[in-house]
Motif scaffolding. Structure first.
Motif, PDB file in Angstrom:
ATOM      1  N   PHE A  69       1.955 -42.662  17.424  1.00 36.55           N
ATOM      2  CA  PHE A  69       2.805 -43.721  16.880  1.00 36.55           C
ATOM      3  C   PHE A  69       1.973 -44.804  16.202  1.00 36.55           C
ATOM      4  O   PHE A  69       2.265 -45.229  15.073  1.00 36.55           O
ATOM      5  CB  PHE A  69       3.655 -44.335  17.995  1.00 36.55           C
ATOM      6  N   ARG A 141      10.072 -43.195  12.406  1.00 33.79           N
ATOM      7  CA  ARG A 141      10.124 -43.238  13.867  1.00 33.79           C
ATOM      8  C   ARG A 141      11.418 -43.903  14.331  1.00 33.79           C
ATOM      9  O   ARG A 141      12.025 -44.688  13.594  1.00 33.79           O
ATOM     10  CB  ARG A 141       8.941 -44.025  14.423  1.00 33.79           C
ATOM     11  N   TYR A 168       8.273 -44.283  21.567  1.00 35.91           N
ATOM     12  CA  TYR A 168       8.812 -44.149  20.207  1.00 35.91           C
ATOM     13  C   TYR A 168       8.414 -42.787  19.639  1.00 35.91           C
ATOM     14  O   TYR A 168       7.298 -42.319  19.846  1.00 35.91           O
ATOM     15  CB  TYR A 168       8.261 -45.259  19.314  1.00 35.91           C
ATOM     16  N   PRO A 170       9.077 -39.526  16.398  1.00 32.77           N
ATOM     17  CA  PRO A 170       9.608 -39.164  15.073  1.00 32.77           C
ATOM     18  C   PRO A 170      11.093 -38.814  15.204  1.00 32.77           C
ATOM     19  O   PRO A 170      11.518 -38.212  16.193  1.00 32.77           O
ATOM     20  CB  PRO A 170       8.778 -37.930  14.684  1.00 32.77           C
TER      21      PRO A 170
END
Length: 263
Positions: A69, A141, A168, A170
């Motif tokens: 991320f 994201r 978090y 995709p």
């Protein structure tokens, strides 16, 4: 150039002894549901840093997700993972981040202190959260496990930082478990159903819940301190049907800023 004790370290036998050899460990966070142990360390004659070590397999999976991320998303409000160190004992890793001053808004006393601030200060903090999530959305994201424990607020500097965005992912993606991790007060309805689509409309819901909870004088959500126009934005963004919400973070942000400026 002298190697940096943290940013240039590729591998250490064990994290805590190494940190104590290169600086002063002034904070330790051991009782974490995430399976991480974290440290605040001030290097000898240097700056303060935050080091998060995975001590379980689940924590390592989360830390790997966070590493990906932070390679994709950068924003001044998001505290970045700058480097990671391999840990010989356990075969896991530790992430190195800059230390940010502040207090988590998760605790009742701190949250009450924040809610009592002048409304313009709260609006600046909310706008910073929204702006950071424009970068999240642009990177493809979606928010998972965003709650007030991720909001680190520096009362002296009037600055909000986002931390622990480790879940978090995709998006969009289909939920393959019975629920996502997160706080019940913030989570969208679809986050509780296996097979549901999790996308940017889910992020919209969570951000609107953040606005609803932070711009209210109490936990009962009966003392809204914002305007009627702002509340209308929040109510649309938290509709149960994702199709009835804003199409994404950009549309939400535009509508929120328009409501806030009175346009």
């Amino acid at each position: 150039m002298t190697p940096h004790p943290l940013l240039d370290a590729d591998e250490v036998p064990a994290v805590e002894p190494y940190l104590r050899s290169v600086g002063e460990v002034f904070r330790t966070f051991r009782e974490q549901d995430s399976g991480n142990v974290s440290y605040g360390v001030q290097l000898h004659g240097g700056d303060r840093w935050f080091v998060k070590e995975a001590v379980t397999d689940r924590a390592q999976e989360s830390l790997d997700r966070a590493w990906a991320f932070h390679r994709a998303v950068r924003h001044p409000a998001i505290v970045p993972q700058l480097h990671r160190i391999a840990v010989r004992t356990g075969g896991r890793t530790a992430a190195v981040m800059p230390w940010r001053q502040g207090e988590l808004l998760y605790g009742p006393a701190v949250r009450a202190r924040f809610r009592a601030l002048p409304v313009p200060r709260i609006l600046r903090a909310l706008d910073r959260i929204l702006d950071a999530h424009l970068a999240v959305e642009s990177a493809g994201r979606v928010a998972v496990d965003l709650y007030d424990g991720a909001f680190l607020y520096d009362f002296d500097a009037d600055a909000l930082h986002l931390i622990d965005l480790d879940e978090y992912r995709p998006g969009p993606f289909v939920l393959t478990t019975d629920r996502l991790p997160g706080s019940r007060r913030f989570m969208a309805p679809e986050e509780w159903h296996r097979g549901a689509v999790i996308d940017t409309r889910t992020t919209v819901y969570v951000l609107c819940r953040a606005a609803r909870l932070l711009l209210d004088a109490g936990n009962e959500e009966r003392a809204w301190r914002g305007t009627a126009a702002q509340l209308a934005v929040v109510e649309r963004g938290t509709r149960a049907d994702p199709g009835e919400r804003f199409a994404g973070v950009r549309e939400l942000t535009e509508e929120w800023r328009a409501a806030t400026s009175g346009r």
